[in-house]
Enzyme design. Structure first.
Site, mmCIF file in Angstrom:
data_model
loop_
_atom_site.group_PDB
_atom_site.id
_atom_site.type_symbol
_atom_site.label_atom_id
_atom_site.label_comp_id
_atom_site.label_asym_id
_atom_site.label_seq_id
_atom_site.Cartn_x
_atom_site.Cartn_y
_atom_site.Cartn_z
ATOM 1 N N ASP A 187 0.837 -1.206 0.000
ATOM 2 C CA ASP A 187 0.000 0.000 0.000
ATOM 3 C C ASP A 187 0.865 1.246 0.000
ATOM 4 O O ASP A 187 1.888 1.312 0.692
ATOM 5 C CB ASP A 187 -0.905 -0.012 1.239
ATOM 6 C CG ASP A 187 -1.980 -1.081 1.152
ATOM 7 O OD1 ASP A 187 -2.751 -1.040 0.179
ATOM 8 O OD2 ASP A 187 -2.039 -1.954 2.034
ATOM 9 N N ASP A 218 -10.034 -6.446 -1.387
ATOM 10 C CA ASP A 218 -9.009 -5.890 -0.490
ATOM 11 C C ASP A 218 -9.686 -5.254 0.722
ATOM 12 O O ASP A 218 -10.444 -4.301 0.574
ATOM 13 C CB ASP A 218 -8.203 -4.841 -1.275
ATOM 14 C CG ASP A 218 -7.098 -4.215 -0.445
ATOM 15 O OD1 ASP A 218 -6.856 -4.650 0.691
ATOM 16 O OD2 ASP A 218 -6.461 -3.277 -0.960
HETATM 17 O O1 LIG Z 1 -4.993 -2.158 2.869
HETATM 18 C C1 LIG Z 1 -5.413 -3.116 3.418
HETATM 19 C C2 LIG Z 1 -6.816 -3.123 3.854
HETATM 20 O O2 LIG Z 1 -7.565 -2.250 3.057
HETATM 21 C C3 LIG Z 1 -4.581 -4.286 3.612
HETATM 22 O O3 LIG Z 1 -3.469 -4.184 2.793
HETATM 23 C C4 LIG Z 1 -4.222 -4.462 5.065
HETATM 24 O O4 LIG Z 1 -2.903 -4.900 5.272
HETATM 25 C C5 LIG Z 1 -5.169 -5.462 5.589
HETATM 26 O O5 LIG Z 1 -4.902 -5.781 6.911
HETATM 27 P P1 LIG Z 1 -5.924 -6.669 7.750
HETATM 28 O O6 LIG Z 1 -7.035 -5.782 8.194
HETATM 29 O O7 LIG Z 1 -6.394 -7.770 6.862
HETATM 30 O O8 LIG Z 1 -5.098 -7.166 8.866
#
Ligand SMILES: O=C(CO)[C@@H](O)[C@H](O)COP(=O)(O)O
Length: 240
Positions: free
Chosen positions: A44, A184
Site C-alpha cells: 500500500d 481488499d
Molecule cells: O490495505 C489493506 C486493507 O484495506 C490491507 O493491505 C491491510 O494490510 C489489511 O490488513 P488486515 O485488516 O487484513 O489485517
C-alpha cells in the site's frame, strides 16, 4: 506484462499478502519467509492526502524487489496518481492499481501499461461498481476495497461481496469475463467464503495470514476457497 490468467486462475483463489501487516521492523526477512505462500505481494502507498499515512515508498520497494521473484502489486492511494506510478514502476513493480476517484486516473492507467505493468483500477466502497466501464479499455484488473480506505484491522463492510457479484455480472455482460477481481480489506475466515463465491479471483490477506500459526495450512485453505476446506488458521481480533 505478466500473464494475469496464470496469476489469478479461475479454479483457485489467489493470495496477495499485504506487507503492511508483516513485521515492518524486518521487512527483508519477512519477504523471504512469506515468499512460498504469496502469489503476489500487496504493497500500500499513498500521497498522504487521499489517505493520511504515506505507507510504503518507492526506495523501500526497490530495496525489497531483489529479495523475491513473487510479483509486487502496489495499491496507489493518491489524488494525483501519476507521479507515484512512475516512481513505483521504476522500482520494479509488476502490477499497479490506481483509484477511480483520482484526478488523473486515465493518464495513470495508461502510464502503467506504457511502462510494461499490469494496470488496475481500485474502487472505494462508496464508488459505484459500474464506474469501471468508463475505463475498460485501459484496465487489466479491478480492486474492490471492502473497508474504509487506508486502514488495517477493520471489519469488512457487509456490502463488499455483493459489489464483487455486481462487478462479475457486469464484466460477463460486457465480454470482459476474464478481468481479474481482487477483494481488499477485511479478509477474514468468515468473509473469504462469501467473497470467493461472489466471484473474487484474489484476496489481500493481512492479519489472517500474518497472524496464522500455520502459514501453509491457511494459504491452502485460501487457495481452496472455491472448494470446501475447513479453516486451519487463528481467528483475528478486529476493530469495528
Ligand atoms: O490495505 C489493506 C486493507 O484495506 C490491507 O493491505 C491491510 O494490510 C489489511 O490488513 P488486515 O485488516 O487484513 O489485517
Amino acid at each position: 506484462m505478466l500473464p494475469l490468467a496464470d496469476l489469478y486462475p479461475r479454479d483457485r483463489l489467489a493470495v496477495e499478502i499485504s506487507l503492511w501487516s508483516a513485521d515492518l521492523a524486518d521487512l527483508g526477512a519477512e519477504v523471504a519467509r512469506l515468499t512460498p505462500y504469496a502469489d503476489v505481494f500487496h504493497i500500500d502507498a499513498s500521497d498522504t492526502r487521499f489517505v493520511p499515512s504515506p505507507l510504503f515508498f518507492p526506495d523501500l520497494v526497490a530495496a525489497l524487489r531483489p529479495r523475491t521473484r513473487v510479483p509486487f502489486h502496489v495499491h496507489v492511494m493518491a489524488e494525483r496518481a501519476l507521479p507515484l506510478v512512475e516512481d513505483f514502476a521504476r522500482a520494479g513493480v509488476d502490477l499497479l492499481s490506481v483509484h477511480a476517484e483520482a484526478d488523473d486516473v486515465a493518464d495513470a492507467l495508461q502510464a502503467i501499461r506504457a511502462r510494461g505493468g499490469a494496470a488496475g483500477l481500485a474502487l472505494r466502497l462508496d464508488t459505484p461498481v459500474d464506474t469501471v466501464v468508463a475505463y475498460f479499455e485501459d484496465v487489466d484488473f479491478v480492486v474492490l476495497i471492502g473497508t474504509p480506505l487506508g486502514t488495517k484491522g477493520t471489519a469488512m463492510d457487509p456490502a463488499a461481496p455483493d459489489r464483487v457479484r455486481q462487478l462479475r455480472a457486469l464484466v460477463a455482460r460486457t465480454g470482459r469475463d476474464r478481468l481479474p477481481v481482487i477483494a481488499d480489506g477485511g479478509i477474514r475466515e468468515n468473509t473469504v467464503p462469501d467473497l470467493a463465491s461472489a466471484g473474487a479471483d484474489a484476496v489481500v490477506a493481512g492479519s489472517l495470514l500474518l497472524g496464522s500459526d500455520d502459514l501453509a495450512a491457511t494459504t491452502t485453505w485460501l487457495h481452496n476457497q472455491r472448494g470446501d476446506v475447513a479453516f486451519a488458521g487463528k481467528r483475528v481480533e478486529e476493530r469495528t
